[in-house]
Design an enzyme around this catalytic site. Structure first.
Site: not given
Ligand SMILES: *Cc1c(COP(=O)(O)O)cnc(C)c1O
Length: 383
Positions: A71-72, A151, A179, A201, A239, A324
């Site tokens: 998600a980042t 989150n 989330q 994840h 890839t 975080c």
């Molecule tokens: C965990 C999270 C992210 C980051 O996701 P990653 O896959 O760990 O990079 C971004 N936004 C929210 C709301 C999250 O809970």
């Protein structure tokens, strides 16, 4: 140890692990999916199947999904990519103070590059008032980013209402759904959402794989952030990690099957936990039980210091503020934006429940939390 930190990450479903192991080692599966020989084509078919599984989960077609590392990266690609693509039409952007860092930081970067960012504050219940959004939108606004489920607090935003306002004004709408993907129903083809970030994840899949949805609509496009071999229509080359993608596909297929039952389970656990602690004096729910995703309950106990509370809760794996931020002593900016004092923000504990959580674990958590809050208050009576 009792793990109640499912909003930070989740264990990988055994069926997902199995699918990934097969994708890495079985003959043919390990070939480079870009290769044109039969093995490469086979590996590519595994990826196409996974895209179908994820597309089904979120109600769209597979060709609308771009694979990313999580998600980042999806948030960065959506925000930086859409803002720069539409830069010549206007440089005004809108988001909220309660967004994840993966959203606020790209906006801060754009602000340094000469974009103008309006930061909206939530209403007291944590939601974005649509009137507030309405008055923030301007003729030169290009992009709005407001997440689905928060989150830290679990607050669920009205993404349909926000998206409709954006559509009326010709503004792109990005949703960080890290989330909510796989946990709440999402029907992208029916929603006024242009860009959506997902990650495996947070819903029982592997780390390091996610996706960005890009709507099939005029004016919806992102400039790439990476350059290379031209994969994924040049939007995100490199890839493709077959085993990660197969894992995300399997994760999505399981979520499609289990979503209703998972939600019911989480609601039972959250309500049980709250019923077990709510009579403690001076408790504050950070967010809203009514508008909250039931997998997350964030509570502050007045007069109790957060770090001491975390220590006293030792066998529980929980979070203060967001994971975080938990290494710093700074009170959570998300809770501060909800109007909490530094003290109450620091006393906040985020309990997050998951598929494997049992009622017995919740009962232990209730007993530990009650004991810890009572003991710490006796040690340091409120002034
Ligand atoms: C965990 C999270 C992210 C980051 O996701 P990653 O896959 O760990 O990079 C971004 N936004 C929210 C709301 C999250 O809970």
């Amino acid at each position: 140890m009792i793990y109640l930190d499912y909003a930070a990450s989740t264990p990988v479903d055994p069926a997902v692990i199995e699918s990934m192991a097969v994708a890495m080692a079985a003959p043919g599966n390990y070939a480079n999916p870009s290769s044109t020989h039969s093995e490469g084509r086979y590996s590519n078919e595994l990826i196409a199947r996974a895209a179908g599984q994820l597309a089904e989960l979120v109600g769209t077609s597979p060709d609308r999904l771009i694979w990313t590392s999580g998600a980042t990266e999806s948030d960065n690609l959506a925000i930086l990519g859409a803002a720069t693509y539409r830069e010549d039409r206007g440089r005004h952007l809108v988001s909220m103070r309660t967004e994840h860092k993966a959203v606020t930081d790209p906006f801060a970067t754009l602000a340094q590059r000469g974009f103008e960012v309006t930061w909206l504050d939530p209403d007291p219940d944590g939601r974005l008032g649509l009137d507030k959004l309405q008055s923030a939108l301007r003729d030169d606004t290009q992009l709005v980013s407001v997440m689905h489920v928060n989150n830290e607090t679990g607050i669920v935003q009205d993404i349909a209402g926000i998206g409709e306002l954006c559509r009326e004004r010709g503004v792109l709408y990005h949703v960080d759904a890290a989330q909510s993907c796989g946990k709440l129903p999402i029907d992208l083809d029916a929603l006024p959402v242009d860009l959506m970030s997902m990650t495996a994840h947070k819903f029982y899949g592997p780390k390091g794989i996610g996706a960005l949805y890009i709507a099939d609509r005029k004016g919806v496009h992102v400039d790439p952030m990476l350059f290379g071999g031209g994969q994924q229509r040049r939007l995100r080359p490199g890839t493709l990690p077959t085993q990660q993608i197969v894992g995300l596909g399997e994760t999505a297929a399981i979520a499609t099957q289990r979503m209703a039952q998972d939600l019911e389970h989480l609601r039972t656990l959250r309500d049980r936990f709250w019923a077990g602690i709510q009579d403690l004096p001076g408790l504050i729910v950070n967010g809203s039980l009514e508008h909250g995703f039931p997998g997350i309950l964030n509570v502050s106990a007045a007069g109790v210091e957060g770090e001491s509370l975390l220590l006293a809760l030792e066998p529980l794996c929980v979070a203060t503020g967001s994971a975080c931020n938990s290494k710093s002593q700074e009170p959570s900016y998300v809770l501060r934006a909800l109007g909490l004092s530094d003290e109450l923000a620091q006393a906040a504990i985020r309990f997050s429940f998951g598929r494997p959580t049992t009622e017995a674990e919740v009962d232990t958590a209730i007993a530990l939390y009650r004991g810890a809050v009572t003991r710490l208050r006796q040690l340091a009576p409120a002034a």
